[in-house]
Design a protein around this motif. Sequence first.
Motif, PDB file in Angstrom:
ATOM      1  N   GLN A  36       0.836  -1.207   0.000  1.00  0.00           N
ATOM      2  CA  GLN A  36       0.000   0.000   0.000  1.00  0.00           C
ATOM      3  C   GLN A  36       0.866   1.250   0.000  1.00  0.00           C
ATOM      4  OE1 GLN A  36      -2.211  -1.202   3.513  1.00  0.00           O
ATOM      5  NE2 GLN A  36      -4.120  -1.059   2.341  1.00  0.00           N
ATOM      6  N   MET A  37       1.920   1.251   0.792  1.00  0.00           N
ATOM      7  CA  MET A  37       2.817   2.404   0.871  1.00  0.00           C
ATOM      8  C   MET A  37       3.494   2.682  -0.466  1.00  0.00           C
ATOM      9  SD  MET A  37       3.222   3.819   4.019  1.00  0.00           S
ATOM     10  CE  MET A  37       4.922   4.387   4.033  1.00  0.00           C
ATOM     11  N   ALA A  38       3.824   1.611  -1.196  1.00  0.00           N
ATOM     12  CA  ALA A  38       4.665   1.753  -2.383  1.00  0.00           C
ATOM     13  C   ALA A  38       3.900   1.822  -3.695  1.00  0.00           C
ATOM     14  CB  ALA A  38       5.662   0.601  -2.440  1.00  0.00           C
ATOM     15  N   THR A  39       2.604   1.574  -3.683  1.00  0.00           N
ATOM     16  CA  THR A  39       1.901   1.521  -4.965  1.00  0.00           C
ATOM     17  C   THR A  39       0.800   2.557  -5.125  1.00  0.00           C
ATOM     18  OG1 THR A  39       0.393  -0.177  -4.131  1.00  0.00           O
ATOM     19  CG2 THR A  39       2.369  -0.939  -5.283  1.00  0.00           C
ATOM     20  N   ALA A  40       0.157   2.967  -4.066  1.00  0.00           N
ATOM     21  CA  ALA A  40      -0.961   3.899  -4.205  1.00  0.00           C
ATOM     22  C   ALA A  40      -0.448   5.311  -4.444  1.00  0.00           C
ATOM     23  CB  ALA A  40      -1.829   3.866  -2.955  1.00  0.00           C
ATOM     24  N   SER A  41      -1.064   5.982  -5.405  1.00  0.00           N
ATOM     25  CA  SER A  41      -0.733   7.382  -5.652  1.00  0.00           C
ATOM     26  C   SER A  41      -2.019   8.133  -5.958  1.00  0.00           C
ATOM     27  CB  SER A  41       0.263   7.522  -6.806  1.00  0.00           C
ATOM     28  OG  SER A  41      -0.297   7.036  -8.008  1.00  0.00           O
ATOM     29  N   VAL A  42      -1.935   9.443  -5.967  1.00  0.00           N
ATOM     30  CA  VAL A  42      -3.097  10.287  -6.216  1.00  0.00           C
ATOM     31  C   VAL A  42      -2.858  11.049  -7.516  1.00  0.00           C
ATOM     32  CG1 VAL A  42      -4.450  12.231  -5.364  1.00  0.00           C
ATOM     33  CG2 VAL A  42      -3.613  10.511  -3.763  1.00  0.00           C
ATOM     34  N   ASP A  43      -3.786  10.906  -8.469  1.00  0.00           N
ATOM     35  CA  ASP A  43      -3.649  11.620  -9.742  1.00  0.00           C
ATOM     36  C   ASP A  43      -3.658  13.123  -9.513  1.00  0.00           C
ATOM     37  OD1 ASP A  43      -3.533   9.313 -11.220  1.00  0.00           O
ATOM     38  OD2 ASP A  43      -5.706   9.229 -11.538  1.00  0.00           O
ATOM     39  N   PRO A  44      -2.911  13.919 -10.252  1.00  0.00           N
ATOM     40  CA  PRO A  44      -2.075  13.507 -11.378  1.00  0.00           C
ATOM     41  C   PRO A  44      -0.652  13.142 -10.963  1.00  0.00           C
ATOM     42  CG  PRO A  44      -2.109  15.888 -11.240  1.00  0.00           C
ATOM     43  CD  PRO A  44      -2.974  15.377 -10.103  1.00  0.00           C
ATOM     44  N   SER A  45      -0.361  13.099  -9.679  1.00  0.00           N
ATOM     45  CA  SER A  45       0.984  12.804  -9.204  1.00  0.00           C
ATOM     46  C   SER A  45       1.266  11.309  -9.285  1.00  0.00           C
ATOM     47  CB  SER A  45       1.125  13.254  -7.743  1.00  0.00           C
ATOM     48  OG  SER A  45       2.359  12.833  -7.216  1.00  0.00           O
ATOM     49  N   THR A  46       2.519  10.967  -9.445  1.00  0.00           N
ATOM     50  CA  THR A  46       2.936   9.565  -9.366  1.00  0.00           C
ATOM     51  C   THR A  46       3.580   9.273  -8.017  1.00  0.00           C
ATOM     52  OG1 THR A  46       5.076  10.082 -10.364  1.00  0.00           O
ATOM     53  CG2 THR A  46       3.297   9.402 -11.857  1.00  0.00           C
ATOM     54  N   LEU A  47       3.554  10.241  -7.126  1.00  0.00           N
ATOM     55  CA  LEU A  47       4.169  10.083  -5.808  1.00  0.00           C
ATOM     56  C   LEU A  47       3.397   9.074  -4.971  1.00  0.00           C
ATOM     57  CD1 LEU A  47       6.312  11.216  -3.783  1.00  0.00           C
ATOM     58  CD2 LEU A  47       4.531  12.773  -3.007  1.00  0.00           C
ATOM     59  N   THR A  48       4.107   8.162  -4.340  1.00  0.00           N
ATOM     60  CA  THR A  48       3.498   7.216  -3.408  1.00  0.00           C
ATOM     61  C   THR A  48       3.803   7.664  -1.986  1.00  0.00           C
ATOM     62  OG1 THR A  48       5.464   5.817  -3.263  1.00  0.00           O
ATOM     63  CG2 THR A  48       3.872   5.320  -5.034  1.00  0.00           C
ATOM     64  N   LEU A  49       3.169   7.030  -1.012  1.00  0.00           N
ATOM     65  CA  LEU A  49       3.443   7.364   0.382  1.00  0.00           C
ATOM     66  C   LEU A  49       4.872   6.974   0.756  1.00  0.00           C
ATOM     67  CD1 LEU A  49       1.982   8.801   2.590  1.00  0.00           C
ATOM     68  CD2 LEU A  49       0.894   6.680   3.263  1.00  0.00           C
ATOM     69  N   ALA A  50       5.349   5.839   0.238  1.00  0.00           N
ATOM     70  CA  ALA A  50       6.746   5.458   0.471  1.00  0.00           C
ATOM     71  C   ALA A  50       7.686   6.505  -0.116  1.00  0.00           C
ATOM     72  CB  ALA A  50       7.040   4.084  -0.124  1.00  0.00           C
ATOM     73  N   GLY A  51       7.337   6.997  -1.303  1.00  0.00           N
ATOM     74  CA  GLY A  51       8.155   8.044  -1.920  1.00  0.00           C
ATOM     75  C   GLY A  51       8.165   9.315  -1.098  1.00  0.00           C
ATOM     76  N   LEU A  52       7.012   9.658  -0.522  1.00  0.00           N
ATOM     77  CA  LEU A  52       6.923  10.864   0.298  1.00  0.00           C
ATOM     78  C   LEU A  52       7.770  10.726   1.568  1.00  0.00           C
ATOM     79  CD1 LEU A  52       3.777  12.954   0.822  1.00  0.00           C
ATOM     80  CD2 LEU A  52       5.317  12.548   2.714  1.00  0.00           C
ATOM     81  N   VAL A  53       7.705   9.549   2.212  1.00  0.00           N
ATOM     82  CA  VAL A  53       8.516   9.321   3.416  1.00  0.00           C
ATOM     83  C   VAL A  53       9.998   9.361   3.059  1.00  0.00           C
ATOM     84  CG1 VAL A  53       9.099   7.660   5.233  1.00  0.00           C
ATOM     85  CG2 VAL A  53       6.708   8.055   4.628  1.00  0.00           C
ATOM     86  N   GLY A  54      10.354   8.740   1.932  1.00  0.00           N
ATOM     87  CA  GLY A  54      11.746   8.809   1.484  1.00  0.00           C
ATOM     88  C   GLY A  54      12.178  10.233   1.201  1.00  0.00           C
ATOM     89  N   HIS A  55      11.284  11.006   0.582  1.00  0.00           N
ATOM     90  CA  HIS A  55      11.584  12.416   0.308  1.00  0.00           C
ATOM     91  C   HIS A  55      11.820  13.180   1.611  1.00  0.00           C
ATOM     92  CE1 HIS A  55      11.434  16.439  -1.273  1.00  0.00           C
ATOM     93  NE2 HIS A  55      10.368  16.722  -0.529  1.00  0.00           N
ATOM     94  N   MET A  56      10.990  12.932   2.635  1.00  0.00           N
ATOM     95  CA  MET A  56      11.173  13.648   3.895  1.00  0.00           C
ATOM     96  C   MET A  56      12.465  13.235   4.589  1.00  0.00           C
ATOM     97  SD  MET A  56       8.909  15.849   3.682  1.00  0.00           S
ATOM     98  CE  MET A  56       9.446  16.683   5.171  1.00  0.00           C
ATOM     99  N   ALA A  57      12.893  11.983   4.398  1.00  0.00           N
ATOM    100  CA  ALA A  57      14.212  11.575   4.912  1.00  0.00           C
ATOM    101  C   ALA A  57      15.300  12.405   4.249  1.00  0.00           C
ATOM    102  CB  ALA A  57      14.445  10.080   4.663  1.00  0.00           C
ATOM    103  N   GLU A  58      15.160  12.628   2.936  1.00  0.00           N
ATOM    104  CA  GLU A  58      16.141  13.438   2.214  1.00  0.00           C
ATOM    105  C   GLU A  58      16.114  14.890   2.676  1.00  0.00           C
ATOM    106  OE1 GLU A  58      17.922  11.446  -1.292  1.00  0.00           O
ATOM    107  OE2 GLU A  58      18.260  11.576   0.852  1.00  0.00           O
ATOM    108  N   VAL A  59      14.914  15.413   2.920  1.00  0.00           N
ATOM    109  CA  VAL A  59      14.796  16.804   3.373  1.00  0.00           C
ATOM    110  C   VAL A  59      15.461  16.969   4.732  1.00  0.00           C
ATOM    111  CG1 VAL A  59      13.165  18.604   4.060  1.00  0.00           C
ATOM    112  CG2 VAL A  59      12.749  17.276   1.984  1.00  0.00           C
ATOM    113  N   GLU A  60      15.200  16.036   5.658  1.00  0.00           N
ATOM    114  CA  GLU A  60      15.863  16.072   6.974  1.00  0.00           C
ATOM    115  C   GLU A  60      17.377  16.029   6.802  1.00  0.00           C
ATOM    116  OE1 GLU A  60      14.654  16.073  10.224  1.00  0.00           O
ATOM    117  OE2 GLU A  60      12.508  15.698   9.945  1.00  0.00           O
ATOM    118  N   ARG A  61      17.854  15.100   5.974  1.00  0.00           N
ATOM    119  CA  ARG A  61      19.295  14.925   5.756  1.00  0.00           C
ATOM    120  C   ARG A  61      19.912  16.178   5.150  1.00  0.00           C
ATOM    121  NH1 ARG A  61      22.152  10.178   5.648  1.00  0.00           N
ATOM    122  NH2 ARG A  61      23.972   9.998   4.323  1.00  0.00           N
TER     123      ARG A  61
END
Length: 163
Positions: A36-61
């Motif tokens: 669920q974390m890695a596959t669901a996205s909201v149109d028109p974005s291709t971002l998944t929840l896993a992608g968002l969490v990974g992105h926030m890890a990058e932002v923190e870093r």
Amino acid sequence: MDRTGAGQDERTMLAAVLEGQRDALAMMCAGLSDTQMATASVDPSTLTLAGLVGHMAEVERAWFRRVFAGEDVPLRWSRFPGDDFGFDGPAEAAYDAWYEECARSRELVATAPGLDATGRHPRRGEVSLRWILCHMIEEYARHNGHAEALRAGIDDVPVPATH
């Protein structure tokens, strides 16, 4: 009568607000499978929840380790130099990285000499810890809105209209 938040100083207050934003993201991810974390996205974005969490890890870093602490650490999932939007790994890896980065950020905030301590951003120049904390609160608020839409989509709940 003193109404200043039980005597909390500004650093404690800003750190608490940021922690609340982190907690909100964690709550929106709670109980979901890796699929669920890695596959669901909201149109028109291709971002998944896993992608968002990974992105926030990058932002923190990026802001705490690289800018504030001046650590020479690469971003983990960036596709291009200076791009912190890419993440193609499993949800568990995103979570692990995010928790690790949040823990390091907390340590850096707690041990900083004060909110006026500075770091250097390649484009923005010198920025204070105060500025970084406020920026991070805004980043989480924005992305928690994305997470809310993703979670609603995963739970098959209509996504509220944005204004």
